[in-house]
Design an enzyme around this catalytic site. Structure first.
Site, PDB file in Angstrom:
ATOM      1  N   GLU A 166       0.715  -0.953  -0.423  1.00 33.01           N
ATOM      2  CA  GLU A 166      -0.148  -0.097   0.002  1.00 33.01           C
ATOM      3  C   GLU A 166       0.712   1.228  -0.442  1.00 33.01           C
ATOM      4  O   GLU A 166       1.668   1.177   0.668  1.00 33.01           O
ATOM      5  CB  GLU A 166      -1.275   0.175   0.774  1.00 33.01           C
ATOM      6  N   HIS A 184      -6.890   3.599   4.774  1.00 40.06           N
ATOM      7  CA  HIS A 184      -5.951   3.315   6.168  1.00 40.06           C
ATOM      8  C   HIS A 184      -5.547   4.428   6.302  1.00 40.06           C
ATOM      9  O   HIS A 184      -4.984   6.009   6.013  1.00 40.06           O
ATOM     10  CB  HIS A 184      -5.185   2.067   5.311  1.00 40.06           C
ATOM     11  N   ARG A 207      10.257  -5.230  -8.729  1.00 42.96           N
ATOM     12  CA  ARG A 207      10.302  -5.357  -9.728  1.00 42.96           C
ATOM     13  C   ARG A 207      12.003  -5.113 -10.312  1.00 42.96           C
ATOM     14  O   ARG A 207      12.518  -6.356 -10.038  1.00 42.96           O
ATOM     15  CB  ARG A 207       9.663  -4.742 -10.810  1.00 42.96           C
ATOM     16  N   GLY A 220      13.424  -8.487  -8.418  1.00 42.04           N
ATOM     17  CA  GLY A 220      13.415  -9.475  -8.975  1.00 42.04           C
ATOM     18  C   GLY A 220      11.342 -10.268  -8.597  1.00 42.04           C
ATOM     19  O   GLY A 220      11.223 -11.421  -9.349  1.00 42.04           O
ATOM     20  N   ALA A 221      11.303  -9.684  -7.708  1.00 40.06           N
ATOM     21  CA  ALA A 221       9.360 -10.137  -7.459  1.00 40.06           C
ATOM     22  C   ALA A 221       8.514  -9.883  -9.239  1.00 40.06           C
ATOM     23  O   ALA A 221       8.739  -8.902  -9.865  1.00 40.06           O
ATOM     24  CB  ALA A 221       8.967  -9.487  -6.396  1.00 40.06           C
ATOM     25  N   VAL A 249       5.449  -8.269 -10.016  1.00 39.31           N
ATOM     26  CA  VAL A 249       5.026  -7.096 -10.447  1.00 39.31           C
ATOM     27  C   VAL A 249       3.568  -6.321 -11.732  1.00 39.31           C
ATOM     28  O   VAL A 249       4.631  -6.689 -12.444  1.00 39.31           O
ATOM     29  CB  VAL A 249       6.048  -5.932 -10.156  1.00 39.31           C
ATOM     30  N   PRO A 250       2.671  -6.943 -11.416  1.00 34.14           N
ATOM     31  CA  PRO A 250       2.085  -6.906 -12.453  1.00 34.14           C
ATOM     32  C   PRO A 250       2.018  -5.053 -13.221  1.00 34.14           C
ATOM     33  O   PRO A 250       2.436  -4.238 -12.202  1.00 34.14           O
ATOM     34  CB  PRO A 250       1.038  -6.813 -11.766  1.00 34.14           C
ATOM     35  N   SER A 263      -0.817  -3.866 -13.273  1.00 33.98           N
ATOM     36  CA  SER A 263      -2.044  -2.609 -12.994  1.00 33.98           C
ATOM     37  C   SER A 263      -2.267  -4.087 -11.932  1.00 33.98           C
ATOM     38  O   SER A 263      -1.815  -5.527 -12.409  1.00 33.98           O
ATOM     39  CB  SER A 263      -2.592  -2.044 -13.697  1.00 33.98           C
TER      40      SER A 263
END
Lengths: 425, 617
Positions: free
Chosen positions: B232, B274, B294, B297-298, B300-301, B303
């Site tokens: 978030e 939040h 990203r 190395g994750a 990540v889309p 959107s």
């Protein structure tokens, strides 16, 4: 439920009132006068005789910084000069950063002549492990340029500030003022911790006749402390951020929100925008707006908001009407269609059919205007009784003659966003 | 003992702090469809009441113990390692700190929203120092599929079945938002074999455990093959994940998306739902975090819209590599629908036992005969109007309700010597409370005391309706040897008329459309007073007779209504209601006077026993 800024006036009133409880031999009169559009200046001068006796500083007090750089601080002024200045500036629109708004609140204080070299900086900021105290001898407007001169003292949440040797951590170049500054910082921290502050910055403070005087103060409170601070905060107001004067519709929803147990939020970003959202739930509402932006339509986002907390049919009816009214006031000047995304994730216990009933009633009321403004509607929602809710929506589409596409949890939550942006626009 | 990387398993039992009846039942329903051997709740801690609480275990009912304090619960159930804390934001800190102080409790879930940041930080630091875990504040909690559900997580049972949460899949999920947890379970279920564990850490700025804490547990948990996360905008929590990725501490595929990318088009002052969701610097923006993740190395889309697709891609890849397998679906026990829910959905019906046609307290405001109480007050209906609504289910004209109020005033009291007042006074003097004393007085009202109103109405109505002339009526009653009810007074007479009767008659003549029965009664009176001066129409008779005239003067009362008033004893009700005012006065009077026990003087009683009988044989 978050951190919120308070007026410099209120922050200084709190310092004047409570700081002497925390620091031995500390005094700060807190000669402060707040001027609003309703203030009778003559009555103010009668209430605070020092206004006519001392040279004055006048500055806006509306939760924005860099007031000097924007040429909004009047220094070393007589009461008559201050009055002229206030008459000239009050209610005047100014540009601060990228935000334009009217000046409505001013703080008047005695002017204290001093050399820029004598300006000190102290701030306390909340962090995950505890709080950080910042101190610099090079205070004033250039503190950020000279950030390398700032001393940072970490106070772990489990530490007692009295066990920390501030004296040895503050710059020794404070010389014979070291003890006094250490006491001041310690007292300031204890006030900050006891009175529900989340951020407190004094930049600068100076010495006048051997006494510490705060000149500029910025403060934020952790507003979840309200219950515990109801005595100490009772005179505080919660100002809207600068330039965020609420529109009529935003104020209406805010009122509605405060009257019901449900949560209803609305911010109008661009009333000419062609993508309108009505999303259930705070988390989902952010994601819908994100997706519109991520797909390149950020400029078309008309509003941001949410409805949640099991709103009644009445609540959703009023909320929907407000949005439909805004969205159908005028057609797109280029004759392009508009889209309304009635979105949401899978509700926990909210009865989807019930909340949809209010939305349907509003859509029926606005049938003709929706057609006229060429609105297409996309619906996606899941949760208790969602099948019934979606059925109500589908039937409405047939009855209304306005295109309504309806989806449930089998369709990815935001899939209606690319659909709407591709087909609907 | 559960492995460190698992906070809950199929044997975990928890304390629920706070009497959250729905959440407790939901946890047990989840247990049942997961085929747990034991309920996931060992006991309830309810500062307000100790004892037991009855819950459903499928269709059977079982009892959960309930204690007032955490130490009492711990003493009885030393094996419990988890407390789900539903205390309000005002008291959750104290309850959490007390739970953390119990050596056996390893995990505390803090549900409350609005916990001050400073208090949250102290809870967190305390837990970390003790090697314990806090989930929350401001969270619905989370669940371990097929094993343990925290409170209300995942919503309805239908949703739990839909998202296959009754058995483990292969994905560990963690987010800040609890509101998005359901949706995430849905997304994961549709794009993979489903959830192993899903946790919402809560939307506050300083959560007790952070995203990385849970990701590292998932990394260590051999049941979990891949990790999904929703971050978030605001805060720097996601950068810990970036660091862990860079340091090679996360080896399992991580699909992550940081929400709040729209903050760039919003004015800075808009606070998302939040408390922690607010970027104070570029580094804290969703865009910056997504990019950093990203780069580290994750997965990540682009959107959120292709978040599910990315989970699907990773799952398919793992399946192709033979690292995960599709799950063979177990049979899911069904849970009977809750009765109230079935009623709402129109699935069941049952005959009601009671009927009420005069008032309704189910809505926002109580209704008196269909009229809201505030409207009753607004319209200044008065006691008479309220009697009209609740006794007759009619809005009486104001002259009629004023007549009723006049009657109430007239019958309110008749001194301390009459039966009801005397009884009430005796009871009060015996030290009985107000209500008992009042009841003691009221219980004397009947055929001989106060009943004359009813009797007079009944007899005069009968006589007139059956066509008897006043003469015939008087003779008939004489023949039967019955005094005509409503006729006769101890002191008052033709020459010394009763002022109250004059008032009532005057009022009726002015406002009533008809006074037929009164006229009939006055003819009867002429005959009786001719015989004896004190055989006048008395106040009881006048009230009873005029009440029937009143009904005949109002639109909307049928002959049947009038009959039922006589038959059901409405007029006794009027007497009892009015006289209660006086009785309460007498009772309070005695209490104020601190009167002693009343004992009737012996010399006022004629003792007349049979002659003594010898007991000797």
């Amino acid at each position: 439920m978050a951190q919120r800024g308070i007026r410099e006036h209120d922050a200084k009133v709190m310092l004047a009132k409570y700081l002497p409880d925390y620091i031995d031999n500390f005094s700060y009169e807190g000669e402060l006068a707040l001027v609003t559009p309703d203030t009778d200046l003559e009555a103010l001068a009668a209430k605070y005789p020092w206004l006519k006796k001392k040279k004055l500083v006048v500055k806006p007090d509306q939760l924005f910084g860099k007031r000097g750089a924007h040429g909004l601080v009047l220094l070393d002024a007589t009461w008559d000069q201050a009055k002229d200045y206030l008459l000239e500036k009050m209610n005047k629109e100014v540009l601060v950063g990228t935000t334009t708004g009217p000046l409505t609140h001013f703080l008047i204080e005695p002017f204290i002549p001093h050399a820029q070299d004598d300006e000190l900086y102290a701030a306390i900021k909340s962090g995950y492990q505890g709080d950080s105290i910042y101190f610099s001898m090079a205070g004033g407007i250039s503190v950020e340029e000279n950030w390398n001169q700032v001393t940072k003292i970490e106070v772990n949440i489990m530490d007692d500030i009295d066990d920390i040797d501030l004296r040895s951590k503050l710059p020794s170049s404070l010389g014979d003022r070291l003890d006094q500054v250490a006491d001041f910082v310690r007292g300031l921290y204890r006030l900050y911790a006891d009175l529900g502050f989340a951020y407190l910055e004094i930049n600068p403070f100076i010495f006048e006749d051997g006494r510490i005087v705060p000149l500029d103060v910025v403060a934020k409170l952790d507003d979840t402390e309200q219950f515990w601070q109801r005595e100490t905060w009772k005179d505080l107001e919660s100002p809207e951020p600068f330039g965020r004067a609420l529109s009529e519709e935003e104020r209406y929803i805010k009122d509605l929100d405060s009257r019901t147990g449900a949560s209803l939020k609305l911010t109008i970003l661009n009333p000419r925008g062609r993508v309108w959202t009505m999303v259930a739930g705070g988390g989902a509402s952010v994601i819908y707006t994100d997706t519109i932006c991520d797909l390149g339509f950020g400029g078309e986002v008309a509003n941001y908001g949410e409805y949640s907390g099991d709103p009644s049919t009445e609540d959703t009816y009023e909320y929907t009407k407000t949005i439909l009214d805004l969205m159908t006031r005028e057609k797109d000047p280029q004759g392009r269609p508009k889209v309304l995304l009635i979105g949401g994730g899978i509700a926990n216990f909210t009865d989807v059919a019930r909340t949809f009933k209010g939305i349907v009633m509003a859509l029926e009321d606005y049938r003709d205007r929706l057609k006229e403004a060429d609105v297409k509607i996309y619906v996606r929602r899941g949760g208790p009784n969602y099948e019934e809710g979606l059925k109500i929506m589908r039937r409405l589409g047939e009855r209304l003659g306005v295109p309504i596409e309806v989806f449930g949890p089998e369709t990815h939550m935001t899939r209606i966003v690319p659909m709407a942006l591709d087909e609907g626009m | 003992m559960v492995e460190w990387y698992k906070l809950f398993d199929k044997k975990t039992q928890a304390f629920v702090y706070g009497y959250q009846v729905n959440a407790i039942q939901r946890m047990l329903d989840f247990d049942y469809i997961c085929k747990r051997d034991t309920p996931s709740i060992a006991a309830i801690i309810n500062p307000g009441r100790a004892g037991i609480h009855k819950v459903f275990w499928s269709t059977e009912e079982i009892l959960l113990p309930m204690y007032r304090t955490i130490p009492e619960a711990v003493a009885e159930h030393p094996h419990v390692e988890v407390m789900v804390n539903f205390a309000s934001y005002r008291s959750t800190f104290e309850a959490t700190m007390e739970a953390l102080g119990q050596p056996g409790i390893k995990t505390v879930v803090v549900v409350a929203e609005g916990v001050p940041e400073r208090k949250a930080k102290i809870m967190t630091a305390t837990a970390r120092n003790l090697g314990k875990t806090i989930i929350g504040p401001a969270t619905v909690g989370g669940l371990v599929a097929g094993a343990f559900r925290i409170g209300n997580t995942a919503g309805t049972l239908e949703n739990i079945v839909e998202s296959k949460l009754y058995r483990p899949g292969c994905v560990g999920f963690v987010s800040k938002s609890g509101g998005m947890l359901n949706e995430a379970f849905n997304i994961v279920a549709r794009n993979s074999s489903g959830i192993v564990e899903g946790i919402a850490i809560g939307g506050d700025r300083y959560p007790g455990s952070n995203l990385l804490d849970h990701i590292m547990r998932y990394e260590a948990n051999p049941e979990i093959a891949m990790i999904a996360c929703l971050g978030e905008v605001g805060g720097t929590d996601e950068y810990r994940i970036v660091e862990a990725l860079k340091e090679g501490k996360i080896t399992k595929p991580l699909v992550i998306w940081v929400t709040g990318t729209c903050s760039k088009v919003l004015p800075t002052s808009v606070q998302f739902g939040h408390a922690g969701a607010r970027a104070d610097s570029y580094q804290e923006t969703a865009d910056a975090k997504n990019q950093a993740l990203r780069d580290a190395g994750a997965v990540v889309p682009v959107s959120f819209d292709d978040y599910g697709d990315k989970i699907g891609e990773v799952y398919e890849r793992l399946k192709a590599e033979g690292r995960v397998k599709d799950v063979v679906e177990p049979e899911v026990p069904s849970i009977s629908m809750d009765y109230n829910k079935a009623v709402v959905s129109g699935l069941v019906r049952k005959p009601t036992t009671l009927i009420c046609t005069i008032s309704d307290d189910r809505g926002e405001e109580v209704l008196y005969g269909g009229k809201s109480l505030s409207k009753v007050i607004e319209d200044e209906m008065g006691i008479g109007g309220v009697i009209g609504l609740l006794w007759f289910k009619k809005e009486l004209p104001s002259w009629a309700s004023e007549f009723i109020e006049m009657v109430l005033q007239i019958v309110a009291d008749h001194g301390p010597a009459v039966s009801a007042a005397h009884n009430a006074i005796v009871a009060s003097c015996a030290g009985k409370d107000l209500i008992s004393s009042l009841a003691s007085g009221l219980l004397t009202i009947g055929p001989r005391f106060g009943g004359a109103i009813d009797d007079a109405a009944r007899e005069f109505k009968r006589a007139r309706d059956s066509g008897l002339t006043p003469d015939q009526f008087v003779n008939e009653m004489k023949g039967k040897g019955i005094n005509i009810p409503g006729i006769g007074h101890r002191i008052k007479s033709v020459k010394n008329p009763d002022k109250r009767v004059e008032l009532l008659i005057g009022y009726a003549r002015e406002y009533f459309k008809t006074t037929d029965l009164l006229d009939y009664a006055l003819q009867v009176e002429q005959i009786t007073t001719a015989k004896k001066g004190n055989l006048i129409l008395n106040v009881d008779g006048c009230i009873g007779i005029l009440f029937l005239d009143l009904m005949n003067s109002c639109d909307g009362f049928t002959e049947k209504d009038v009959e039922s008033v006589v038959e059901l004893g409405y007029l006794n009700g009027l007497f009892a209601l009015g006289r209660s005012i006086g009785l309460i006065g007498h009772i309070l009077d005695q209490k104020r006077l601190q009167s002693r026990l009343y004992r009737h003087p012996q010399d006022d009683i004629a003792y007349m026993l049979p002659d003594p009988v010898s007991t000797e044989r």
